[in-house]
Design a protein around this motif. Structure first.
Motif, short mmCIF file in Angstrom:
data_model
loop_
_atom_site.label_atom_id
_atom_site.label_comp_id
_atom_site.label_asym_id
_atom_site.label_seq_id
_atom_site.Cartn_x
_atom_site.Cartn_y
_atom_site.Cartn_z
N TYR A 1 1.86 4.94 -7.43
CA TYR A 1 1.64 6.14 -8.36
C TYR A 1 2.57 6.14 -9.18
CZ TYR A 1 1.04 10.98 -9.79
OH TYR A 1 0.76 11.92 -10.59
N THR B 1 -5.56 3.50 -1.29
CA THR B 1 -4.72 3.88 -0.06
C THR B 1 -4.95 5.34 0.27
OG1 THR B 1 -2.61 4.19 -1.45
CG2 THR B 1 -3.06 2.07 -0.99
N ARG B 2 -5.24 6.28 -0.72
CA ARG B 2 -5.40 7.62 -0.23
C ARG B 2 -6.47 8.07 -0.95
NH1 ARG B 2 0.35 10.68 -0.49
NH2 ARG B 2 1.33 9.39 1.02
N ASP C 1 -8.47 10.50 -0.33
CA ASP C 1 -8.76 11.88 -0.35
C ASP C 1 -7.87 12.83 -1.41
OD1 ASP C 1 -10.86 11.43 1.31
OD2 ASP C 1 -9.74 11.66 3.05
N ASP C 2 -6.79 12.09 -1.94
CA ASP C 2 -5.75 12.85 -2.72
C ASP C 2 -6.20 12.74 -3.96
OD1 ASP C 2 -4.42 13.15 -0.37
OD2 ASP C 2 -2.64 11.91 -0.87
N ASN D 1 0.79 -1.25 0.10
CA ASN D 1 0.18 -0.06 0.07
C ASN D 1 0.87 1.20 -0.10
OD1 ASN D 1 -2.47 -1.24 -0.04
ND2 ASN D 1 -2.17 -1.81 2.19
N TYR D 2 2.03 1.12 -0.34
CA TYR D 2 3.05 2.23 -0.28
C TYR D 2 2.62 3.22 -1.57
CZ TYR D 2 7.17 4.88 0.83
OH TYR D 2 8.26 5.60 1.12
N PHE D 3 2.02 4.33 -1.27
CA PHE D 3 1.41 5.29 -2.48
C PHE D 3 2.34 5.71 -3.24
CE2 PHE D 3 0.53 9.29 -3.76
CZ PHE D 3 -0.92 9.18 -4.53
#
Length: 71
Positions: free
Chosen positions: A42, A67-68, A70-71, A36-38
């Protein structure tokens, strides 16, 4: 976590040199340690886009969004 940071620095250096193959190896290694390391998700998505591998890029971007959200 420090090891992930070190791997990210290595991946960033590889990208800066234009060595996307090596960068992918580092990002994949990171994800084997933390799926899950954004930043790794990405960046793999971006690399896949550059390689015109949209299906794979979508997979990484969707996981990054999970994983994020809201980004």
């Amino acid at each position: 976590m420090d090891n992930l940071h070190s791997l990210m620095m290595e991946a960033a250096d590889a990208l800066e040199r234009g060595d996307t193959g090596r960068a992918k190896e580092f990002f994949t290694d990171i994800l084997s340690r933390d799926g899950n390391y954004f930043p790794a998700l990405y960046n793999l998505g971006l690399i896949c886009c550059e390689e015109e591998n949209t299906a794979e890029a979508e997979k990484y971007f969707m996981k990054a969004l999970e994983t994020r959200p809201d980004d």
